[in-house]
Write an enzyme that holds these catalytic residues in place. Structure first.
Site, PDB file in Angstrom:
ATOM      1  N   HIS A  11     -19.835  51.450 -24.398  1.00 51.98           N
ATOM      2  CA  HIS A  11     -19.300  52.400 -25.015  1.00 51.98           C
ATOM      3  C   HIS A  11     -19.084  52.044 -26.605  1.00 51.98           C
ATOM      4  O   HIS A  11     -18.718  53.002 -27.227  1.00 51.98           O
ATOM      5  CB  HIS A  11     -17.941  52.858 -24.574  1.00 51.98           C
ATOM      6  N   HIS A  58     -11.872  51.675 -19.666  1.00 54.71           N
ATOM      7  CA  HIS A  58     -12.696  52.688 -18.975  1.00 54.71           C
ATOM      8  C   HIS A  58     -12.537  53.848 -19.982  1.00 54.71           C
ATOM      9  O   HIS A  58     -11.590  54.174 -20.517  1.00 54.71           O
ATOM     10  CB  HIS A  58     -11.926  53.109 -17.745  1.00 54.71           C
ATOM     11  N   ASN A  98     -22.943  59.484 -21.305  1.00 54.53           N
ATOM     12  CA  ASN A  98     -22.538  58.225 -21.895  1.00 54.53           C
ATOM     13  C   ASN A  98     -22.337  58.543 -23.446  1.00 54.53           C
ATOM     14  O   ASN A  98     -22.815  59.107 -24.055  1.00 54.53           O
ATOM     15  CB  ASN A  98     -23.469  57.125 -21.569  1.00 54.53           C
ATOM     16  N   THR A  99     -21.104  58.099 -23.716  1.00 58.65           N
ATOM     17  CA  THR A  99     -20.571  57.939 -25.132  1.00 58.65           C
ATOM     18  C   THR A  99     -20.886  56.642 -25.676  1.00 58.65           C
ATOM     19  O   THR A  99     -20.097  55.710 -25.169  1.00 58.65           O
ATOM     20  CB  THR A  99     -19.326  58.416 -25.383  1.00 58.65           C
ATOM     21  N   LYS A 156     -27.967  57.733 -15.951  1.00 57.85           N
ATOM     22  CA  LYS A 156     -26.708  58.127 -16.046  1.00 57.85           C
ATOM     23  C   LYS A 156     -26.632  59.581 -16.602  1.00 57.85           C
ATOM     24  O   LYS A 156     -27.147  59.763 -17.639  1.00 57.85           O
ATOM     25  CB  LYS A 156     -26.026  57.054 -16.779  1.00 57.85           C
TER      26      LYS A 156
END
Length: 144
Positions: A35, A138, A69-70, A66
């Site tokens: 991330h 997370h 996602n960032t 996926k």
């Protein structure tokens, strides 16, 4: 016959448990790898290309594309501060006080592993993370 059905059922349960654990129980290193991207690896003048390259570079399309996602384009030390007093508790997660430059990558089609296509959206928002001790482990979401 009954033994093989029981064995298959137990195997399915075990695999399901391991998949959930792998998503939830990330380490701080995993969080940072998945991330954060600072300094930014590629220009965001073409955010779709940025997303495709980053997802490949981070091996996030190894088995499947996926969905989302960032990538936070800020110093990792600043992101860690969310868990060290620059965040507000929100249930079991923590909301950042500060906003971060980021690119949100959303899957738009194509097969894994090399042809996953993404739509990238550069933005500047606050984040919500799960903290384990003093580290984010997370990524939950972004918010205004």
């Amino acid at each position: 016959m009954l033994v093989s059905k029981v064995s298959c059922s137990l195997l399915a349960i075990l695999l399901g448990f391991l998949m959930v654990q792998s998503c939830e129980g990330q380490s701080r290193e995993d969080f940072e790898w998945k991330h954060t991207d600072y300094p930014k690896s590629y220009s965001t003048s073409h955010p779709d290309t940025y997303c495709k390259r980053m997802m490949l570079q981070k091996r996030l399309t190894r088995y499947v594309c996926k969905d989302i996602n960032t990538f936070i384009n800020n110093r990792p030390v600043n992101v860690v501060q969310v868990c060290r007093g620059r965040g507000i508790p929100h249930g079991s997660d923590t909301d950042s006080i500060d906003s971060f430059d980021m690119v949100i990558c959303r899957y738009t089609g194509g097969p894994a592993p090399y042809d996953c296509r993404y739509s990238g959206t550069p933005t500047h928002l606050r984040i919500r993370v799960t903290c384990t001790g003093i580290y984010p482990t997370h990524y939950v979401t972004q918010m205004r």
